[in-house]
Design a protein around this motif. Structure first.
Motif, PDB file in Angstrom:
ATOM      1  N   TYR A   8      21.271  -9.860 -14.086  1.00 11.70           N
ATOM      2  CA  TYR A   8      21.992  -8.741 -13.611  1.00 11.70           C
ATOM      3  C   TYR A   8      22.744  -8.311 -13.530  1.00 11.70           C
ATOM      4  N   GLU A   9      23.138  -7.007 -14.996  1.00 10.12           N
ATOM      5  CA  GLU A   9      24.254  -6.440 -15.196  1.00 10.12           C
ATOM      6  C   GLU A   9      24.992  -5.681 -14.560  1.00 10.12           C
ATOM      7  N   ILE A  10      26.338  -5.019 -14.528  1.00 14.05           N
ATOM      8  CA  ILE A  10      27.056  -4.264 -13.505  1.00 14.05           C
ATOM      9  C   ILE A  10      26.137  -3.343 -12.702  1.00 14.05           C
ATOM     10  N   GLY A  11      26.277  -3.298 -11.676  1.00 17.49           N
ATOM     11  CA  GLY A  11      25.445  -1.747 -10.764  1.00 17.49           C
ATOM     12  C   GLY A  11      24.130  -2.813 -10.631  1.00 17.49           C
ATOM     13  N   GLN A  12      23.374  -3.579 -11.401  1.00 20.85           N
ATOM     14  CA  GLN A  12      21.818  -3.942 -10.722  1.00 20.85           C
ATOM     15  C   GLN A  12      21.930  -4.895  -9.534  1.00 20.85           C
ATOM     16  N   ARG A  13      20.704  -4.747  -9.098  1.00 17.52           N
ATOM     17  CA  ARG A  13      21.046  -5.530  -7.571  1.00 17.52           C
ATOM     18  C   ARG A  13      19.231  -5.679  -7.591  1.00 17.52           C
ATOM     19  N   TYR A  14      19.151  -6.368  -5.523  1.00 22.83           N
ATOM     20  CA  TYR A  14      17.374  -6.051  -5.384  1.00 22.83           C
ATOM     21  C   TYR A  14      17.462  -5.876  -4.295  1.00 22.83           C
ATOM     22  N   HIS A  15      17.695  -4.760  -3.418  1.00 19.65           N
ATOM     23  CA  HIS A  15      17.224  -4.509  -2.298  1.00 19.65           C
ATOM     24  C   HIS A  15      17.243  -5.727  -1.301  1.00 19.65           C
ATOM     25  N   SER A  16      17.072  -5.258  -0.380  1.00 22.69           N
ATOM     26  CA  SER A  16      16.422  -6.528   0.919  1.00 22.69           C
ATOM     27  C   SER A  16      14.705  -6.261   0.727  1.00 22.69           C
ATOM     28  N   HIS A  17      14.588  -7.362   0.691  1.00 22.66           N
ATOM     29  CA  HIS A  17      13.335  -7.894   0.993  1.00 22.66           C
ATOM     30  C   HIS A  17      12.755  -9.325   1.341  1.00 22.66           C
ATOM     31  N   TYR A  18      11.131  -9.870   1.069  1.00 24.89           N
ATOM     32  CA  TYR A  18      10.932 -11.168   1.667  1.00 24.89           C
ATOM     33  C   TYR A  18       9.713 -11.747   0.473  1.00 24.89           C
ATOM     34  N   ASP A  19       9.997 -12.843   0.368  1.00 26.44           N
ATOM     35  CA  ASP A  19       9.278 -12.873  -1.043  1.00 26.44           C
ATOM     36  C   ASP A  19       7.849 -13.449  -1.180  1.00 26.44           C
ATOM     37  N   GLN A  41       0.851  -1.218  -0.244  1.00 19.56           N
ATOM     38  CA  GLN A  41      -0.059   0.214   0.240  1.00 19.56           C
ATOM     39  C   GLN A  41       0.739   0.744   0.057  1.00 19.56           C
ATOM     40  N   GLY A  42       0.687   1.712  -0.828  1.00 20.36           N
ATOM     41  CA  GLY A  42       1.160   3.266  -0.915  1.00 20.36           C
ATOM     42  C   GLY A  42       2.495   3.305  -2.009  1.00 20.36           C
ATOM     43  N   GLU A  43       2.503   2.119  -1.875  1.00 19.27           N
ATOM     44  CA  GLU A  43       3.687   2.272  -2.826  1.00 19.27           C
ATOM     45  C   GLU A  43       3.908   2.309  -4.651  1.00 19.27           C
ATOM     46  N   THR A  44       5.190   2.444  -5.319  1.00 21.09           N
ATOM     47  CA  THR A  44       4.344   3.230  -6.885  1.00 21.09           C
ATOM     48  C   THR A  44       5.414   2.462  -7.499  1.00 21.09           C
ATOM     49  N   ALA A  45       5.460   2.603  -8.850  1.00 17.42           N
ATOM     50  CA  ALA A  45       6.409   2.506  -9.298  1.00 17.42           C
ATOM     51  C   ALA A  45       7.656   3.375  -9.330  1.00 17.42           C
ATOM     52  N   GLU A  46       7.137   4.796  -9.364  1.00 15.66           N
ATOM     53  CA  GLU A  46       8.281   6.048  -9.157  1.00 15.66           C
ATOM     54  C   GLU A  46       9.178   6.094  -7.352  1.00 15.66           C
ATOM     55  N   ASN A  47       8.091   6.145  -6.400  1.00 11.42           N
ATOM     56  CA  ASN A  47       9.076   5.884  -5.032  1.00 11.42           C
ATOM     57  C   ASN A  47       9.106   4.458  -4.273  1.00 11.42           C
ATOM     58  N   THR A  48       9.085   3.237  -5.587  1.00  9.36           N
ATOM     59  CA  THR A  48      10.455   2.165  -5.611  1.00  9.36           C
ATOM     60  C   THR A  48      11.308   2.140  -6.547  1.00  9.36           C
ATOM     61  N   LYS A  49      11.711   2.892  -7.422  1.00  7.11           N
ATOM     62  CA  LYS A  49      12.663   2.838  -8.634  1.00  7.11           C
ATOM     63  C   LYS A  49      14.396   2.712  -7.769  1.00  7.11           C
ATOM     64  N   GLY A  50      14.683   2.026  -8.338  1.00  5.89           N
ATOM     65  CA  GLY A  50      15.579   1.714  -7.555  1.00  5.89           C
ATOM     66  C   GLY A  50      15.629   1.085  -7.101  1.00  5.89           C
ATOM     67  N   THR A  51      15.051  -0.188  -7.280  1.00  2.08           N
ATOM     68  CA  THR A  51      14.560  -1.094  -5.964  1.00  2.08           C
ATOM     69  C   THR A  51      15.133  -2.529  -6.324  1.00  2.08           C
ATOM     70  N   ARG A  52      14.610  -2.563  -7.708  1.00  6.87           N
ATOM     71  CA  ARG A  52      15.021  -3.942  -7.749  1.00  6.87           C
ATOM     72  C   ARG A  52      15.101  -3.453  -9.556  1.00  6.87           C
ATOM     73  N   THR A  53      16.431  -3.642 -10.119  1.00  3.26           N
ATOM     74  CA  THR A  53      16.631  -3.248 -11.577  1.00  3.26           C
ATOM     75  C   THR A  53      17.415  -4.053 -12.329  1.00  3.26           C
ATOM     76  N   SER A  54      17.106  -5.415 -12.185  1.00  2.44           N
ATOM     77  CA  SER A  54      17.350  -6.795 -12.711  1.00  2.44           C
ATOM     78  C   SER A  54      15.940  -6.238 -14.151  1.00  2.44           C
ATOM     79  N   SER A  55      16.264  -7.325 -15.496  1.00  2.00           N
ATOM     80  CA  SER A  55      15.906  -7.733 -15.782  1.00  2.00           C
ATOM     81  C   SER A  55      14.895  -9.243 -16.266  1.00  2.00           C
ATOM     82  N   GLY A  56      13.914  -9.275 -17.088  1.00  3.11           N
ATOM     83  CA  GLY A  56      13.577 -11.048 -16.031  1.00  3.11           C
ATOM     84  C   GLY A  56      12.611 -11.442 -17.303  1.00  3.11           C
TER      85      GLY A  56
END
Ligand SMILES: *[C@@H]1O[C@H](CO)[C@@H](O)[C@H](O)[C@H]1NC(C)=O
Length: 253
Positions: free
Chosen positions: A136-147, A82-97
């Motif tokens: 994940y390319e150079i610099g790409q990551r996934y911040h800590s989260h729960y599955d 709730q309250g999260e959007t693509a904009e305010n979570t930008k950078g959390t998960r930067t991989s492609s898949g």
């Protein structure tokens, strides 16, 4: 010194020289060593419950999965709280898949991997979601989260993710580790920065598997199952993730 063969009670004893005893010992040592690393799992941690499977898949199998999915990669998405959007979570998960299920793979390879994961987890393969293949390319990551999806944040869930199986499809020269910052209850004082790459780290290696449980046996979420992907520093990280649920996902296989 040579141990002489002798006759006891009429039966001939086989004589074993020291060199042959040494070779036998070496054989069993090596068989045990490679046997354990090839076919068995290793407990990485109990808090969270994490298991490592060296050489779970072959290099060729990994290469095939990369080949079949590479043309279809798209920027990875998040499930929003709730309250999260693509904009305010930008950078959390930067991989492609991309997502691909065993039924979409006519070669049968993903079905084989599914079957092997079912064997490793003892959870039938129809509890698995489609594979999520990530790059994940150079610099790409996934911040800590729960599955797992905490109903307090995501609302009531029809089914829950019990465990996650990660199959590393590539080596990574540097970075790209899977990390569990709350290993053994450390860093849980509330000050942990979810972007930080600390705690238990698993280095990706082509063909290795990593299994961890998001839920306790009583079905509540294990807070120490928090995890992320450290940024890739050198090289490229490919991983196939299988999320396994408490409810049947597919009726047809
Ligand atoms: C579920 O199990 C965990 C781990 O054993 C425990 O800490 C927690 O209190 C349990 N929760 C409930 C609701 O039983």
């Amino acid at each position: 010194m040579k141990i002489k063969g002798s006759k006891i009670g009429g039966a001939k004893r086989i004589s074993l020289g020291l060199p042959s005893i040494f070779l036998l010992c070496l054989f069993f040592f090596l068989a045990g060593f490679f046997g354990s690393s090839l076919f068995s799992q290793q407990i990485l941690s109990w808090i969270p419950r994490a298991l490592f499977f060296p050489n779970f898949a072959t290099a060729e199998q990994c290469e095939s999965i990369i080949k079949m999915t590479k043309p279809h990669l798209k920027p990875s998405k998040l499930a929003f709280r709730q309250g999260e959007t693509a904009e305010n979570t930008k950078g959390t998960r930067t991989s492609s898949g991309m997502f691909i299920s065993a039924s979409e793979d006519s070669t049968g390879l993903l079905d084989q991997i599914d079957a092997k994961i079912a064997k490793a987890t003892m959870i039938p393969k129809n509890h698995g979601e489609s594979f999520n293949v990530l790059r994940y390319e150079i610099g790409q990551r996934y911040h800590s989260h729960y599955d797992a999806f905490n109903p307090a944040e995501y609302g009531p869930q029809k089914s829950q993710r019990v465990a996650s199986f990660l199959l590393y499809l590539s080596d990574v020269e540097e970075g790209g580790e899977t990390m569990f910052p709350f290993e053994n209850g450390q860093n849980m004082d509330g000050n942990y920065d979810y972007r930080k790459c600390i705690g238990l780290k698993v280095k990706p290696r082509r063909g290795d598997g990593l299994l961890f449980y998001s839920l306790f046996p009583n079905g509540t979420i294990d807070p120490t199952s928090l995890h992320g992907s450290c940024p890739v520093i050198e090289g490229e990280k490919w991983v196939a993730t299988k999320w396994i649920r408490d409810q049947v996902q597919f009726q047809d296989y």
